[in-house]
Design a protein around this motif. Structure first.
Motif, PDB file in Angstrom:
ATOM      1  N   SER A 181      -7.485  13.278  -1.832  1.00 17.48           N
ATOM      2  CA  SER A 181      -8.627  12.411  -2.165  1.00 17.48           C
ATOM      3  C   SER A 181      -8.370  11.871  -3.751  1.00 17.48           C
ATOM      4  CB  SER A 181     -10.067  13.333  -2.395  1.00 17.48           C
ATOM      5  OG  SER A 181      -9.792  14.437  -3.120  1.00 17.48           O
ATOM      6  N   ASP A 182      -7.871  12.878  -4.627  1.00 18.72           N
ATOM      7  CA  ASP A 182      -7.283  12.407  -5.979  1.00 18.72           C
ATOM      8  C   ASP A 182      -6.262  11.484  -5.767  1.00 18.72           C
ATOM      9  OD1 ASP A 182      -8.919  14.420  -7.063  1.00 18.72           O
ATOM     10  OD2 ASP A 182      -7.367  15.756  -7.091  1.00 18.72           O
ATOM     11  N   ILE A 183      -5.183  11.389  -4.725  1.00 18.69           N
ATOM     12  CA  ILE A 183      -4.311  10.383  -4.608  1.00 18.69           C
ATOM     13  C   ILE A 183      -4.735   9.003  -4.160  1.00 18.69           C
ATOM     14  CG2 ILE A 183      -2.247   9.782  -3.440  1.00 18.69           C
ATOM     15  CD1 ILE A 183      -1.352  12.988  -3.284  1.00 18.69           C
ATOM     16  N   SER A 184      -5.818   9.304  -3.127  1.00 15.02           N
ATOM     17  CA  SER A 184      -6.167   8.052  -2.682  1.00 15.02           C
ATOM     18  C   SER A 184      -7.168   7.111  -4.062  1.00 15.02           C
ATOM     19  CB  SER A 184      -7.119   8.276  -1.638  1.00 15.02           C
ATOM     20  OG  SER A 184      -8.246   8.857  -1.715  1.00 15.02           O
ATOM     21  N   THR A 185      -7.754   8.022  -4.767  1.00 17.27           N
ATOM     22  CA  THR A 185      -8.566   7.474  -6.101  1.00 17.27           C
ATOM     23  C   THR A 185      -7.544   6.916  -6.830  1.00 17.27           C
ATOM     24  OG1 THR A 185     -10.329   9.101  -5.736  1.00 17.27           O
ATOM     25  CG2 THR A 185     -10.179   7.955  -7.898  1.00 17.27           C
ATOM     26  N   GLU A 186      -6.366   7.474  -7.216  1.00 20.15           N
ATOM     27  CA  GLU A 186      -5.786   6.954  -8.161  1.00 20.15           C
ATOM     28  C   GLU A 186      -5.113   5.653  -7.530  1.00 20.15           C
ATOM     29  OE1 GLU A 186      -3.368   6.941 -11.569  1.00 20.15           O
ATOM     30  OE2 GLU A 186      -4.665   8.384 -11.022  1.00 20.15           O
TER      31      GLU A 186
ATOM     32  N   THR B  32       1.038  -1.258  -0.041  1.00 21.71           N
ATOM     33  CA  THR B  32      -0.137  -0.080   0.123  1.00 21.71           C
ATOM     34  C   THR B  32       0.674   1.327  -0.141  1.00 21.71           C
ATOM     35  OG1 THR B  32      -2.025  -0.951   0.959  1.00 21.71           O
ATOM     36  CG2 THR B  32      -1.746   1.261   1.061  1.00 21.71           C
ATOM     37  N   PRO B  33       1.786   1.420   0.962  1.00 19.67           N
ATOM     38  CA  PRO B  33       2.665   2.634   0.806  1.00 19.67           C
ATOM     39  C   PRO B  33       3.130   2.887  -0.561  1.00 19.67           C
ATOM     40  CG  PRO B  33       3.032   1.585   2.772  1.00 19.67           C
ATOM     41  CD  PRO B  33       2.098   0.455   1.903  1.00 19.67           C
ATOM     42  N   GLN B  34       3.774   1.933  -1.398  1.00 17.42           N
ATOM     43  CA  GLN B  34       4.510   2.101  -2.562  1.00 17.42           C
ATOM     44  C   GLN B  34       3.186   2.449  -3.523  1.00 17.42           C
ATOM     45  OE1 GLN B  34       7.571   2.080  -3.667  1.00 17.42           O
ATOM     46  NE2 GLN B  34       7.008   2.297  -5.810  1.00 17.42           N
ATOM     47  N   ARG B  35       2.101   1.892  -3.561  1.00 14.67           N
ATOM     48  CA  ARG B  35       1.034   2.238  -4.239  1.00 14.67           C
ATOM     49  C   ARG B  35       0.552   3.735  -4.213  1.00 14.67           C
ATOM     50  NH1 ARG B  35      -3.168  -1.473  -2.455  1.00 14.67           N
ATOM     51  NH2 ARG B  35      -4.461  -0.272  -3.872  1.00 14.67           N
ATOM     52  N   LEU B  36       0.786   4.219  -2.961  1.00 13.89           N
ATOM     53  CA  LEU B  36       0.248   5.307  -2.436  1.00 13.89           C
ATOM     54  C   LEU B  36       1.138   6.379  -3.029  1.00 13.89           C
ATOM     55  CD1 LEU B  36      -0.984   5.255   1.104  1.00 13.89           C
ATOM     56  CD2 LEU B  36      -2.521   5.887  -1.108  1.00 13.89           C
TER      57      LEU B  36
ATOM     58  N   LEU C  66      -5.177   5.903   3.206  1.00 14.16           N
ATOM     59  CA  LEU C  66      -4.311   6.892   3.227  1.00 14.16           C
ATOM     60  C   LEU C  66      -3.740   7.574   4.191  1.00 14.16           C
ATOM     61  CD1 LEU C  66      -4.012   9.523  -0.053  1.00 14.16           C
ATOM     62  CD2 LEU C  66      -3.447  10.123   2.515  1.00 14.16           C
ATOM     63  N   TYR C  67      -4.720   7.948   4.999  1.00 14.25           N
ATOM     64  CA  TYR C  67      -4.261   8.619   6.392  1.00 14.25           C
ATOM     65  C   TYR C  67      -3.580   7.670   7.380  1.00 14.25           C
ATOM     66  CZ  TYR C  67      -6.547  12.895   5.177  1.00 14.25           C
ATOM     67  OH  TYR C  67      -6.809  14.142   4.703  1.00 14.25           O
ATOM     68  N   ASN C  68      -3.639   6.474   7.175  1.00  9.30           N
ATOM     69  CA  ASN C  68      -2.915   5.372   7.943  1.00  9.30           C
ATOM     70  C   ASN C  68      -1.471   5.547   7.899  1.00  9.30           C
ATOM     71  OD1 ASN C  68      -5.115   4.336   9.389  1.00  9.30           O
ATOM     72  ND2 ASN C  68      -5.464   2.817   7.880  1.00  9.30           N
ATOM     73  N   TYR C  69      -1.041   5.931   6.452  1.00 11.40           N
ATOM     74  CA  TYR C  69       0.349   6.175   6.185  1.00 11.40           C
ATOM     75  C   TYR C  69       0.708   7.530   6.356  1.00 11.40           C
ATOM     76  CZ  TYR C  69      -0.340   1.085   5.113  1.00 11.40           C
ATOM     77  OH  TYR C  69      -0.854  -0.246   5.239  1.00 11.40           O
TER      78      TYR C  69
END
Length: 227
Positions: free
Chosen positions: A48-53, A25-29, A61-64
């Motif tokens: 929000s755009d980053i989490s959607t992407e 997940t961190p790498q994907r983010l 997202l906020y977990n990381y």
């Protein structure tokens, strides 16, 4: 009805698909953040755009990462390592200086261009985040200090003009490269890549008084060395 047990794999030591997904997940983010920063710039980028992407929820997202500054800081770590690695591997007063200048400038310009949009985002955000400001300055200081030492060594060997202060000269030359590549990469100034690199190299080589054979420049005395 009991929930089915999570899938495990013997070779993975009991790790589940959820575990493996969390690890990536961190790498994907970060990859998603790069896409958004390159597309929208720093100020227009939204979490929000980053989490959607990245195809994850905002909560994930906020977990990381707590902010887009955090994501940009993580992206810049890799870019900083790439850029500073160029000088560490290639600038050396022990080898032909003309060859080294040509090689380093070419690799640096290509690396900057490859990461230009993320670097633009860092440039936009560095006034808001001390970590990003420090990262930007770290790259600049790295090149300037190494070029300063290289010029001083070339002067001692009688290969470069001896009447130019190494530090001021290094700052002038490295800032020239940085500014021209910035203008070309994301300010809309049109340059031919090969002509740009060739021109930068000629300015460096001629302003320092270097020769392609790495022989002492005619009429040049070594710069006095002060301890």
């Amino acid at each position: 009805m009991p929930e089915p047990a999570a899938e495990t794999g013997g070779a993975s030591g009991g790790r589940t698909r959820v575990d493996r997904r969390r690890e990536t997940t961190p790498q994907r983010l970060r990859e998603a953040a790069r896409v958004v920063f390159e597309r929208d710039g720093f100020h227009n980028a939204r979490l929000s755009d980053i989490s959607t992407e990245a195809r994850v929820g905002s909560g994930t997202l906020y977990n990381y990462y707590r902010s887009k500054h955090d994501l940009l800081y993580e992206l810049m770590k890799g870019i900083s390592a790439e850029l500073t690695g160029i000088a560490a591997d290639r600038i050396s007063a022990q080898q032909d200086p003309v060859h080294r200048i040509r090689e380093v400038n070419r690799v640096y310009v290509k690396a900057f261009q490859r990461n230009a949009r993320v670097l633009q985002a860092v440039y936009q955000a560095r006034g808001e985040d001390e970590r990003l400001k420090a990262q930007w300055e770290e790259v600049a200081d790295h090149f300037q200090s190494r070029v300063t030492r290289a010029i001083a060594d070339w002067q001692k060997a009688g290969l470069a003009y001896g009447d130019m202060d190494p530090r001021h000269t290094a700052h002038a030359l490295t800032l020239m490269v940085e500014r021209m590549v910035m203008a070309w990469s994301y300010e809309g100034v049109e340059y031919d890549a090969e002509v740009l690199i060739d021109t930068l190299n000629k300015i460096w080589i001629r302003s320092l008084g270097l020769t392609s054979t790495a022989e002492p420049h005619p009429g040049t005395a070594p710069r006095p060395v002060t301890e």
